[in-house]
Design a protein around this motif. Sequence first.
Motif, PDB file in Angstrom:
ATOM      1  N   PRO A   1       0.837  -1.213   0.000  1.00  0.00           N
ATOM      2  CA  PRO A   1       0.000   0.000   0.000  1.00  0.00           C
ATOM      3  C   PRO A   1       0.866   1.255   0.000  1.00  0.00           C
ATOM      4  CG  PRO A   1      -0.757  -1.570   1.647  1.00  0.00           C
ATOM      5  CD  PRO A   1       0.569  -2.068   1.157  1.00  0.00           C
ATOM      6  N   CYS A   2       0.320   2.320  -0.535  1.00  0.00           N
ATOM      7  CA  CYS A   2       1.035   3.588  -0.549  1.00  0.00           C
ATOM      8  C   CYS A   2       0.043   4.716  -0.290  1.00  0.00           C
ATOM      9  CB  CYS A   2       1.768   3.793  -1.865  1.00  0.00           C
ATOM     10  SG  CYS A   2       0.688   3.865  -3.312  1.00  0.00           S
ATOM     11  N   ALA A   3       0.575   5.905  -0.115  1.00  0.00           N
ATOM     12  CA  ALA A   3      -0.247   7.101   0.067  1.00  0.00           C
ATOM     13  C   ALA A   3       0.407   8.229  -0.701  1.00  0.00           C
ATOM     14  CB  ALA A   3      -0.360   7.456   1.548  1.00  0.00           C
ATOM     15  N   VAL A   4      -0.381   9.233  -1.019  1.00  0.00           N
ATOM     16  CA  VAL A   4       0.164  10.434  -1.650  1.00  0.00           C
ATOM     17  C   VAL A   4       0.361  11.482  -0.560  1.00  0.00           C
ATOM     18  CG1 VAL A   4      -0.179  12.260  -3.351  1.00  0.00           C
ATOM     19  CG2 VAL A   4      -0.980   9.936  -3.833  1.00  0.00           C
ATOM     20  N   GLY A   5       1.570  12.002  -0.466  1.00  0.00           N
ATOM     21  CA  GLY A   5       1.861  13.089   0.465  1.00  0.00           C
ATOM     22  C   GLY A   5       1.946  14.399  -0.295  1.00  0.00           C
TER      23      GLY A   5
ATOM     24  N   PHE B   1       3.798  23.951  -4.399  1.00  0.00           N
ATOM     25  CA  PHE B   1       3.356  22.765  -3.678  1.00  0.00           C
ATOM     26  C   PHE B   1       4.062  21.560  -4.289  1.00  0.00           C
ATOM     27  CE2 PHE B   1       0.146  23.003  -7.075  1.00  0.00           C
ATOM     28  CZ  PHE B   1      -0.027  21.683  -7.457  1.00  0.00           C
ATOM     29  N   ARG B   2       4.313  20.570  -3.430  1.00  0.00           N
ATOM     30  CA  ARG B   2       5.047  19.376  -3.835  1.00  0.00           C
ATOM     31  C   ARG B   2       4.237  18.149  -3.456  1.00  0.00           C
ATOM     32  NH1 ARG B   2       8.590  22.836  -1.232  1.00  0.00           N
ATOM     33  NH2 ARG B   2      10.406  23.539  -2.446  1.00  0.00           N
ATOM     34  N   LEU B   3       4.429  17.073  -4.180  1.00  0.00           N
ATOM     35  CA  LEU B   3       3.768  15.823  -3.823  1.00  0.00           C
ATOM     36  C   LEU B   3       4.564  14.644  -4.353  1.00  0.00           C
ATOM     37  CD1 LEU B   3       0.690  15.105  -6.093  1.00  0.00           C
ATOM     38  CD2 LEU B   3       2.281  16.940  -6.581  1.00  0.00           C
ATOM     39  N   ALA B   4       4.335  13.497  -3.739  1.00  0.00           N
ATOM     40  CA  ALA B   4       4.969  12.256  -4.176  1.00  0.00           C
ATOM     41  C   ALA B   4       4.183  11.089  -3.608  1.00  0.00           C
ATOM     42  CB  ALA B   4       6.426  12.185  -3.709  1.00  0.00           C
ATOM     43  N   VAL B   5       4.372   9.923  -4.217  1.00  0.00           N
ATOM     44  CA  VAL B   5       3.806   8.678  -3.708  1.00  0.00           C
ATOM     45  C   VAL B   5       4.807   8.080  -2.717  1.00  0.00           C
ATOM     46  CG1 VAL B   5       3.039   6.352  -4.309  1.00  0.00           C
ATOM     47  CG2 VAL B   5       2.519   8.282  -5.828  1.00  0.00           C
ATOM     48  N   VAL B   6       4.305   7.696  -1.535  1.00  0.00           N
ATOM     49  CA  VAL B   6       5.153   7.176  -0.459  1.00  0.00           C
ATOM     50  C   VAL B   6       4.624   5.815  -0.045  1.00  0.00           C
ATOM     51  CG1 VAL B   6       6.101   7.638   1.843  1.00  0.00           C
ATOM     52  CG2 VAL B   6       5.484   9.551   0.341  1.00  0.00           C
TER      53      VAL B   6
END
Length: 323
Positions: A4-8, A16-21
Amino acid sequence: MIMPCAVGVDIGGTHFRLAVVDETGQYGIIKKFPSESHLGPHKLIDRVVSAVSGVTQEVPETVAGIGVGIAGAVDHIKGVVRFSPNLPGWDHIPLAEIMEARLGRPVLVDNDADLIAFGEKWRGAGRGYENFLCITLGTGVGGGLILRNEIWHGCGTAGEIGHVTIDRHGARCNCGNYGCLETVASATGLIRMAREGLREGKEGLLAQRITSDPDALSARLVANLARQGDPWALELFAELGKALGVAIASVMNLLCLEAIIIGGGVSEAWDFFIGPFRTEYARRVMPGTRPEVPVLPWALKDAAGIIGAAATIFHKKSNLTVL
């Protein structure tokens, strides 16, 4: 089995920044977008939703939710941004509700500095400490407080060290108060002090640069000229360090924490403010309170808030232990 992962997501006034963690704290490519915050909250939300939609399409079946950090006073239970001093128009915006309706996934929203602290606790400089304060020096000054391995929200917005008063006759802050730490120990604080110094007749490389090109003035310029040994630029960072010393000594006198972590873009000028900070802190902390408390630079850098935001999803979904 796919992990499982989440988007931060980390929302700031400029970008703004984002990535899959994933559940181990590993993350993919950090994507960065201009916030264009002057267009108002709903335009920015549109941009964030579009960007999150793009990354969730890459791993649609494994995304457990989206964690979002944003500067300002946040009701983390309801996911409402009550007020953000550096984001125009963010007044009681139900960010979690809006994003959940449009993305069809759980969304958790919290203060950005709280999530940076949580990220550093999980996978960064805060590992091994149960009780610490994480301070972010950027456009403003944020603070995230970790007590007994958890974010301490108090009755809602604990940790806002940027709005601790260090000079009751000081400059007006974006929050409406006067003399907040943020008016000195931030990028906007450095710029304000530089402009005031120019009006007072300060001389040197910094004065020459901003006289010839006023638009060039930035915290990065001040840091670059400090590296070149410009006395006035060094003086500005010394003032920043002293202000931090006053504020952190007060925090330590109250809470006697195990460590202080300092991050944010302005912290890249560490060598220019850490000495004045330590001197002022030692002058003001109560004897016996931890005069030599560990003061550490953040380890995760720009990924800290993204990792912390994702960690809140795992923490809620599967009781992830953050020790």
